[in-house]
Scaffold this motif. Structure first.
Motif, PDB file in Angstrom:
ATOM      1  N   ALA A   1      -0.301  11.517  -0.979  1.00 59.68           N
ATOM      2  CA  ALA A   1       1.091  10.965  -1.462  1.00 59.68           C
ATOM      3  C   ALA A   1       1.978  10.727  -0.273  1.00 59.68           C
ATOM      4  N   SER A   2       2.795   9.710  -0.153  1.00 61.59           N
ATOM      5  CA  SER A   2       3.771   9.477   0.569  1.00 61.59           C
ATOM      6  C   SER A   2       4.964  10.180   0.221  1.00 61.59           C
ATOM      7  N   GLN A   3       6.060  10.251   1.264  1.00 63.83           N
ATOM      8  CA  GLN A   3       7.283  10.854   0.953  1.00 63.83           C
ATOM      9  C   GLN A   3       8.108  10.441  -0.173  1.00 63.83           C
ATOM     10  N   ASP A   4       8.151   8.981  -0.642  1.00 63.18           N
ATOM     11  CA  ASP A   4       8.677   8.228  -1.548  1.00 63.18           C
ATOM     12  C   ASP A   4       8.143   8.736  -3.002  1.00 63.18           C
ATOM     13  N   GLU A   5       6.674   8.763  -2.961  1.00 67.85           N
ATOM     14  CA  GLU A   5       6.153   9.101  -4.083  1.00 67.85           C
ATOM     15  C   GLU A   5       6.211  10.352  -4.673  1.00 67.85           C
ATOM     16  N   ILE A   6       6.182  11.271  -3.722  1.00 69.56           N
ATOM     17  CA  ILE A   6       6.497  12.582  -3.949  1.00 69.56           C
ATOM     18  C   ILE A   6       7.753  12.929  -4.376  1.00 69.56           C
ATOM     19  N   LEU A   7       8.804  12.242  -3.888  1.00 67.79           N
ATOM     20  CA  LEU A   7      10.166  12.331  -4.323  1.00 67.79           C
ATOM     21  C   LEU A   7      10.459  11.856  -5.861  1.00 67.79           C
ATOM     22  N   ARG A   8       9.593  10.711  -5.928  1.00 72.29           N
ATOM     23  CA  ARG A   8       9.839  10.084  -7.532  1.00 72.29           C
ATOM     24  C   ARG A   8       9.090  11.181  -8.281  1.00 72.29           C
ATOM     25  N   TYR A   9       8.025  11.853  -8.105  1.00 72.25           N
ATOM     26  CA  TYR A   9       7.326  12.731  -8.886  1.00 72.25           C
ATOM     27  C   TYR A   9       8.428  14.016  -9.308  1.00 72.25           C
ATOM     28  N   ILE A  10       9.099  14.531  -8.052  1.00 71.41           N
ATOM     29  CA  ILE A  10       9.899  15.631  -8.465  1.00 71.41           C
ATOM     30  C   ILE A  10      11.065  15.394  -9.382  1.00 71.41           C
ATOM     31  N   GLN A  11      11.464  14.144  -9.047  1.00 69.11           N
ATOM     32  CA  GLN A  11      12.588  13.483 -10.092  1.00 69.11           C
ATOM     33  C   GLN A  11      11.951  13.327 -11.435  1.00 69.11           C
ATOM     34  N   PHE A  12      11.022  12.921 -11.487  1.00 64.78           N
ATOM     35  CA  PHE A  12      10.068  12.867 -13.050  1.00 64.78           C
ATOM     36  C   PHE A  12      10.140  14.075 -13.488  1.00 64.78           C
ATOM     37  N   VAL A  13       9.774  15.103 -12.841  1.00 66.01           N
ATOM     38  CA  VAL A  13       9.369  16.446 -13.420  1.00 66.01           C
ATOM     39  C   VAL A  13      11.000  17.038 -13.646  1.00 66.01           C
ATOM     40  N   ALA A  14      11.887  16.790 -12.903  1.00 61.41           N
ATOM     41  CA  ALA A  14      13.255  17.329 -13.288  1.00 61.41           C
ATOM     42  C   ALA A  14      13.816  16.838 -14.524  1.00 61.41           C
ATOM     43  N   ASP A  15      13.457  15.401 -14.598  1.00 64.29           N
ATOM     44  CA  ASP A  15      13.904  14.921 -15.855  1.00 64.29           C
ATOM     45  C   ASP A  15      13.264  15.242 -17.055  1.00 64.29           C
ATOM     46  N   HIS A  16      11.731  15.418 -16.966  1.00 61.17           N
ATOM     47  CA  HIS A  16      11.123  16.052 -17.946  1.00 61.17           C
ATOM     48  C   HIS A  16      11.430  17.441 -18.489  1.00 61.17           C
ATOM     49  N   LEU A  17      11.881  17.980 -17.385  1.00 62.89           N
ATOM     50  CA  LEU A  17      12.036  19.162 -18.015  1.00 62.89           C
ATOM     51  C   LEU A  17      13.762  19.606 -18.089  1.00 62.89           C
ATOM     52  N   GLY A  18      14.583  18.425 -18.079  1.00 67.19           N
ATOM     53  CA  GLY A  18      15.903  18.486 -18.315  1.00 67.19           C
ATOM     54  C   GLY A  18      16.758  19.258 -17.350  1.00 67.19           C
ATOM     55  N   VAL A  19      16.581  19.468 -16.108  1.00 68.40           N
ATOM     56  CA  VAL A  19      16.813  20.179 -15.129  1.00 68.40           C
ATOM     57  C   VAL A  19      17.469  19.445 -13.861  1.00 68.40           C
ATOM     58  N   ARG A  20      17.620  17.981 -14.049  1.00 63.77           N
ATOM     59  CA  ARG A  20      18.060  17.174 -12.983  1.00 63.77           C
ATOM     60  C   ARG A  20      19.377  17.186 -13.106  1.00 63.77           C
TER      61      ARG A  20
END
Length: 114
Positions: free
Chosen positions: A85-104
């Motif tokens: 994965a590229s940097q921008d996709e990894i960043l989108r992934y961690i943002q997705f995870v944080a949103d999913h977990l409600g910790v963003r």
């Protein structure tokens, strides 16, 4: 030194950084019923993947190995587009995870002028 008090009251734990480890730590501590406050210098979650935006930045291990394995919902909710994965996709992934977990974190409140 960080204090265990902040504007919203007393906390049990302070987490410094909102990269992959910080996001996971906030999630786990909240699951344990603790009051958590996280501090992050960046404008969003992501850690290394937030800051390192140079051309061609990407992960050097398979994308499927560079993701959280503790949640089937997260695993099923995300599809990697590349093997490395590229940097921008990894960043989108961690943002997705944080949103999913409600910790963003919430967007910062604009400063008031005096």
């Amino acid at each position: 030194m960080l204090s265990t008090r902040h504007a919203e009251g007393e906390v049990d734990v302070v987490v410094v950084g909102a990269g992959f480890a910080g996001v996971y730590m906030v999630h786990k501590l909240q699951q344990l019923g603790m009051k958590v406050r996280a501090f992050e210098a960046a404008g969003d979650v992501g850690g290394t993947w937030y800051w390192n935006r140079y051309p061609g930045a990407r992960c050097d291990v398979h994308s499927l190995e560079y993701c959280y394995s503790f949640s089937e919902a997260i695993h099923q909710g995300w599809r990697w587009t590349e093997r490395f994965a590229s940097q921008d996709e990894i960043l989108r992934y961690i943002q997705f995870v944080a949103d999913h977990l409600g910790v963003r974190p919430a967007p910062p409140t604009p400063a008031r002028s005096a």
